[in-house]
Enzyme design. Structure first.
Site, mmCIF file in Angstrom:
data_model
loop_
_atom_site.group_PDB
_atom_site.id
_atom_site.type_symbol
_atom_site.label_atom_id
_atom_site.label_comp_id
_atom_site.label_asym_id
_atom_site.label_seq_id
_atom_site.Cartn_x
_atom_site.Cartn_y
_atom_site.Cartn_z
ATOM 1 N N ASN A 1 32.376 58.006 30.428
ATOM 2 C CA ASN A 1 32.633 56.868 29.235
ATOM 3 C C ASN A 1 32.891 55.575 29.704
ATOM 4 O O ASN A 1 33.730 55.262 30.525
ATOM 5 C CB ASN A 1 34.008 57.450 28.599
ATOM 6 C CG ASN A 1 34.437 56.290 27.520
ATOM 7 O OD1 ASN A 1 33.669 55.484 27.347
ATOM 8 N ND2 ASN A 1 35.580 56.671 26.941
ATOM 9 N N TRP A 2 31.626 54.843 29.775
ATOM 10 C CA TRP A 2 31.730 53.404 30.272
ATOM 11 C C TRP A 2 32.652 52.565 29.533
ATOM 12 O O TRP A 2 32.839 51.150 30.174
ATOM 13 C CB TRP A 2 30.366 52.835 30.406
ATOM 14 C CG TRP A 2 29.447 53.662 31.225
ATOM 15 C CD1 TRP A 2 29.627 54.831 31.982
ATOM 16 C CD2 TRP A 2 28.008 53.474 31.548
ATOM 17 N NE1 TRP A 2 28.801 55.335 32.641
ATOM 18 C CE2 TRP A 2 27.492 54.508 32.341
ATOM 19 C CE3 TRP A 2 26.964 52.374 31.072
ATOM 20 C CZ2 TRP A 2 26.306 54.463 32.795
ATOM 21 C CZ3 TRP A 2 25.805 52.490 31.579
ATOM 22 C CH2 TRP A 2 25.392 53.495 32.340
ATOM 23 N N LYS A 3 33.342 52.921 28.506
ATOM 24 C CA LYS A 3 34.235 52.020 27.565
ATOM 25 C C LYS A 3 33.601 50.630 27.496
ATOM 26 O O LYS A 3 32.185 50.717 27.336
ATOM 27 C CB LYS A 3 35.583 51.627 28.257
ATOM 28 C CG LYS A 3 36.103 53.312 28.452
ATOM 29 C CD LYS A 3 37.441 53.354 28.845
ATOM 30 C CE LYS A 3 38.058 54.707 29.261
ATOM 31 N NZ LYS A 3 39.527 54.885 29.245
ATOM 32 N N HIS B 1 38.508 59.033 20.417
ATOM 33 C CA HIS B 1 39.179 58.687 21.995
ATOM 34 C C HIS B 1 40.527 57.831 21.695
ATOM 35 O O HIS B 1 40.717 57.254 20.750
ATOM 36 C CB HIS B 1 38.358 57.518 22.535
ATOM 37 C CG HIS B 1 38.778 57.491 24.141
ATOM 38 N ND1 HIS B 1 39.757 56.519 24.261
ATOM 39 C CD2 HIS B 1 38.279 57.958 25.230
ATOM 40 C CE1 HIS B 1 39.920 56.723 25.728
ATOM 41 N NE2 HIS B 1 38.931 57.445 26.174
ATOM 42 N N GLU C 1 42.001 55.370 23.127
ATOM 43 C CA GLU C 1 42.007 54.136 22.898
ATOM 44 C C GLU C 1 41.658 53.523 21.097
ATOM 45 O O GLU C 1 42.024 52.761 20.746
ATOM 46 C CB GLU C 1 41.124 53.530 23.759
ATOM 47 C CG GLU C 1 41.755 53.353 25.023
ATOM 48 C CD GLU C 1 40.665 53.629 26.249
ATOM 49 O OE1 GLU C 1 39.506 53.603 25.969
ATOM 50 O OE2 GLU C 1 41.105 54.027 27.348
ATOM 51 N N GLU D 1 42.491 64.949 26.822
ATOM 52 C CA GLU D 1 42.838 63.644 27.594
ATOM 53 C C GLU D 1 44.155 63.033 27.552
ATOM 54 O O GLU D 1 44.560 62.314 26.419
ATOM 55 C CB GLU D 1 41.923 62.477 27.406
ATOM 56 C CG GLU D 1 40.408 62.832 27.647
ATOM 57 C CD GLU D 1 39.843 61.274 27.920
ATOM 58 O OE1 GLU D 1 39.070 61.197 28.812
ATOM 59 O OE2 GLU D 1 39.798 60.401 26.786
ATOM 60 N N GLY E 1 43.211 55.959 32.934
ATOM 61 C CA GLY E 1 43.562 54.538 33.427
ATOM 62 C C GLY E 1 44.707 54.322 33.971
ATOM 63 O O GLY E 1 45.024 53.190 34.719
ATOM 64 N N SER F 1 42.166 59.801 34.711
ATOM 65 C CA SER F 1 42.205 59.240 36.171
ATOM 66 C C SER F 1 41.385 60.468 36.873
ATOM 67 O O SER F 1 41.882 60.758 38.046
ATOM 68 C CB SER F 1 43.735 59.324 36.561
ATOM 69 O OG SER F 1 44.293 58.156 35.869
ATOM 70 N N GLY G 1 36.479 58.238 33.072
ATOM 71 C CA GLY G 1 36.589 56.596 32.463
ATOM 72 C C GLY G 1 36.086 55.749 33.733
ATOM 73 O O GLY G 1 34.726 55.712 34.301
ATOM 74 N N GLY G 2 36.920 55.329 34.484
ATOM 75 C CA GLY G 2 36.803 54.261 35.601
ATOM 76 C C GLY G 2 35.853 54.589 36.678
ATOM 77 O O GLY G 2 34.915 54.131 37.044
HETATM 78 P P1 13P Z 1 40.150 57.072 33.271
HETATM 79 O O1 13P Z 1 39.049 58.031 33.878
HETATM 80 O O2 13P Z 1 39.572 55.459 33.547
HETATM 81 O O3 13P Z 1 41.502 57.411 33.638
HETATM 82 O O4 13P Z 1 39.725 57.341 31.756
HETATM 83 C C1 13P Z 1 39.553 58.494 31.168
HETATM 84 C C2 13P Z 1 39.090 58.363 29.653
HETATM 85 O O5 13P Z 1 39.643 57.551 28.807
HETATM 86 C C3 13P Z 1 37.758 58.628 29.469
HETATM 87 O O6 13P Z 1 37.520 58.852 28.251
#
Ligand code: 13P
Length: 258
Positions: free
Chosen positions: A9-11, A95, A97, A167, A173, A212, A233-234
């Site tokens: 997920n590149w957000k 998600h 967020e 999640e 994050g 994470s 994510g990251g």
């Molecule tokens: P991180 O891997 O950056 O913690 O993010 C997880 C995430 O929200 C994937 O959708």
């Protein structure tokens, strides 16, 4: 019987050029990936370019959100047929967020899951408790309610296509992942509820862990029998790190090294 899955997920990261370079890096490192399905989810603006970059590779394309209607007066929204048209096969729905920063509720998520399935997109349904809910001992109730409402409209014959990403909000994050045991426990509970609601089809539903995940932490999760992969994510913004995570999931090798 379930093919493991790693989704990136590149957000809200990458210009079109950066997305191209990242996708090319992932594609080149995972040209011969087997043992796991791999999907990257760039921002909407880069979907067309990343689709071209990944053409002919086994890596699939996903979006980060979808509207529930197929067209209409919904300024700024993107529909499932539009995503399908760009070559998407997956879409992230619900998600945390979007739930916590943009006010998305379970009812909205339910409509989006139904829209995705109706247009041949595999929904990656995200669920997870906040820190406050966890500390209050409400993890099970929160996660169960989120999944139950989101899947109310899913016909049993389509349930097997679902992907559920557990999640925990406090792990996203923060550099503070859940433990493998915690993720495995919630995944096991999820499997049990899915069996109650969908019977046999529940065995085909893939359950991912997210929060994470890095090449260093993936081994614990990959080792859990009820965890079928990861939503990253990251670390998915680094082609090397993402490829190492895929490798660890595909081989269930806790060293995470290709
Ligand atoms: P991180 O891997 O950056 O913690 O993010 C997880 C995430 O929200 C994937 O959708």
């Amino acid at each position: 019987m379930r093919t493991r899955l790693v989704a990136g997920n590149w957000k809200m990261h990458t210009t079109v050029r950066e997305a191209h370079d990242l996708a090319a890096g992932v594609r080149d490192r995972l040209a011969a990936a087997d043992g796991a399905d791999v999907v990257v989810c760039p921002p909407f603006t880069a979907l067309a370019e990343v689709g071209r970059t990944l053409a002919g590779s086994p890596i699939e394309l996903g979006a980060q959100d979808v509207h529930w209607e197929s067209h209409g007066a919904f300024t700024g929204e993107i529909s499932a047929p539009m995503l399908w048209d760009l070559g998407c096969t997956y879409v992230i729905v619900g998600h945390s967020e979007r739930r916590h920063l943009l006010g998305e509720d379970d009812e909205t998520v339910r409509r989006k899951v139904a829209a995705a399935l109706a247009h041949e997109l595999i929904p990656i349904l995200c669920v997870g408790e906040s820190l406050e809910e966890r500390d209050g001992g409400r993890t099970e109730r929160v996660v169960q309610t989120q999944v139950r409402i989101a899947t109310l409209d899913v016909p049993p014959d389509q349930a097997g296509q679902l992907v559920i990403a557990y999640e925990p909000v406090w792990a996203i994050g923060t550099g503070r992942p859940a433990t493998g045991a915690e993720a495995g426990r919630v995944a096991g509970l999820l499997r049990g509820w899915l069996r109650e609601w969908f019977g046999e089809a529940a065995e085909a539903i893939r359950i991912l862990y997210g929060g994470s995940v890095t090449p260093e932490t993936i081994g614990e999760f990959a080792a859990q029998p009820e965890v079928d992969g990861a939503l990253v994510g990251g670390a998915s913004l680094d082609a090397d790190a993402f490829a190492r995570i895929v490798w660890a999931v595909a081989t269930k090798d806790s060293s995470g090294a290709p």
